[in-house]
Design a protein around this motif. Structure first.
Motif, PDB file in Angstrom:
ATOM      1  N   PRO A 148      41.759  36.401  42.467  1.00 47.98           N
ATOM      2  CA  PRO A 148      41.894  35.638  41.271  1.00 47.98           C
ATOM      3  C   PRO A 148      42.114  36.244  40.170  1.00 47.98           C
ATOM      4  O   PRO A 148      41.970  37.522  40.173  1.00 47.98           O
ATOM      5  N   GLU A 149      42.671  35.805  39.136  1.00 40.89           N
ATOM      6  CA  GLU A 149      43.043  36.409  37.826  1.00 40.89           C
ATOM      7  C   GLU A 149      42.055  37.240  37.231  1.00 40.89           C
ATOM      8  O   GLU A 149      42.175  38.324  37.040  1.00 40.89           O
ATOM      9  N   ALA A 150      40.797  36.774  37.172  1.00 42.82           N
ATOM     10  CA  ALA A 150      39.775  37.594  36.586  1.00 42.82           C
ATOM     11  C   ALA A 150      39.456  38.902  37.478  1.00 42.82           C
ATOM     12  O   ALA A 150      39.201  40.060  36.688  1.00 42.82           O
ATOM     13  N   VAL A 151      39.618  38.887  38.822  1.00 37.52           N
ATOM     14  CA  VAL A 151      39.394  40.024  39.620  1.00 37.52           C
ATOM     15  C   VAL A 151      40.629  41.080  39.307  1.00 37.52           C
ATOM     16  O   VAL A 151      40.526  42.217  38.998  1.00 37.52           O
ATOM     17  N   ASN A 152      41.766  40.488  39.270  1.00 39.47           N
ATOM     18  CA  ASN A 152      42.911  41.286  39.184  1.00 39.47           C
ATOM     19  C   ASN A 152      42.826  41.940  37.634  1.00 39.47           C
ATOM     20  O   ASN A 152      43.150  43.344  37.455  1.00 39.47           O
ATOM     21  N   ALA A 153      42.316  41.098  36.668  1.00 37.67           N
ATOM     22  CA  ALA A 153      42.045  42.008  35.297  1.00 37.67           C
ATOM     23  C   ALA A 153      41.173  43.026  35.472  1.00 37.67           C
ATOM     24  O   ALA A 153      41.428  44.250  34.513  1.00 37.67           O
ATOM     25  N   VAL A 154      39.970  42.803  36.083  1.00 36.54           N
ATOM     26  CA  VAL A 154      39.149  44.225  36.293  1.00 36.54           C
ATOM     27  C   VAL A 154      39.599  45.215  36.849  1.00 36.54           C
ATOM     28  O   VAL A 154      39.399  46.295  36.519  1.00 36.54           O
ATOM     29  N   ILE A 155      40.561  45.195  38.027  1.00 42.37           N
ATOM     30  CA  ILE A 155      41.146  46.029  38.580  1.00 42.37           C
ATOM     31  C   ILE A 155      41.894  46.797  37.767  1.00 42.37           C
ATOM     32  O   ILE A 155      42.091  47.853  37.746  1.00 42.37           O
ATOM     33  N   ASN A 156      42.957  45.996  37.151  1.00 43.78           N
ATOM     34  CA  ASN A 156      43.765  46.768  36.357  1.00 43.78           C
ATOM     35  C   ASN A 156      43.017  47.499  35.107  1.00 43.78           C
ATOM     36  O   ASN A 156      43.481  48.884  34.838  1.00 43.78           O
TER      37      ASN A 156
END
Length: 166
Positions: A148-156
């Protein structure tokens, strides 16, 4: 009777497969509680704080879903305290079924009032697991299509050394 379901997992990280199961569960139950639990058999890639941010951000569009953290109790104990009468588990393949079947039987023994509901993974998500994605992430691979986008944001943010913001 309110139908309350607990979906326990380590969610390290939450995947689109997990989110799909949560969304489908939200249509079946009056309330779905996503429980971020500790899996003693796995080494976490994400901190508890990061997991909370990822999961809460990913499910905020679902009005009957809440997120809790449980680090010290059995799933059946948590379910009882939360008033949950169902446990949600996802199954991708036969290997998952064999593993989940044994857990469901133990949970039935420990909490006879609980019913485990198995949801089959939808085809686009049937081959992904958090463990597999973590392995790819550790070596710099791109798994963004599975998250999900929110997970990608945290990873980035994590990759840039920035503390995630709720």
């Amino acid at each position: 009777m309110n139908r309350v379901a607990l979906f326990p997992g380590s969610f390290d990280p939450l995947t689109k497969g997990h989110l799909n199961l949560i969304e489908r569960s939200a249509t079946l139950f009056d309330k779905v509680i996503v429980g971020i639990f500790v899996n003693t058999n796995k080494t976490a890639l994400f901190t508890l704080e990061e997991k909370i941010i990822m999961v809460k951000s990913s499910v905020k569009h679902l009005k009957n879903v809440e997120v809790i953290v449980q680090e010290t109790k059995l799933t059946v104990e948590s379910a009882s305290e939360l008033g949950a009468n169902f446990l949600i588990r996802g199954i991708r393949n036969v290997k998952d079924y064999e593993y989940e079947k044994d857990i469901a039987r133990m949970n039935q023994h420990l909490g006879p009032q609980l019913e485990t509901v198995f949801l089959l993974a939808e085809e686009p998500y049937a081959h992904i697991s958090s463990t597999l994605l973590k392995e790819v992430l550790k070596f710099g691979g791109d798994v963004s299509i599975y998250l999900p986008e929110a997970v990608n944001a945290v990873i980035n943010q994590k990759n840039r050394g920035v503390k995630p913001i709720e």
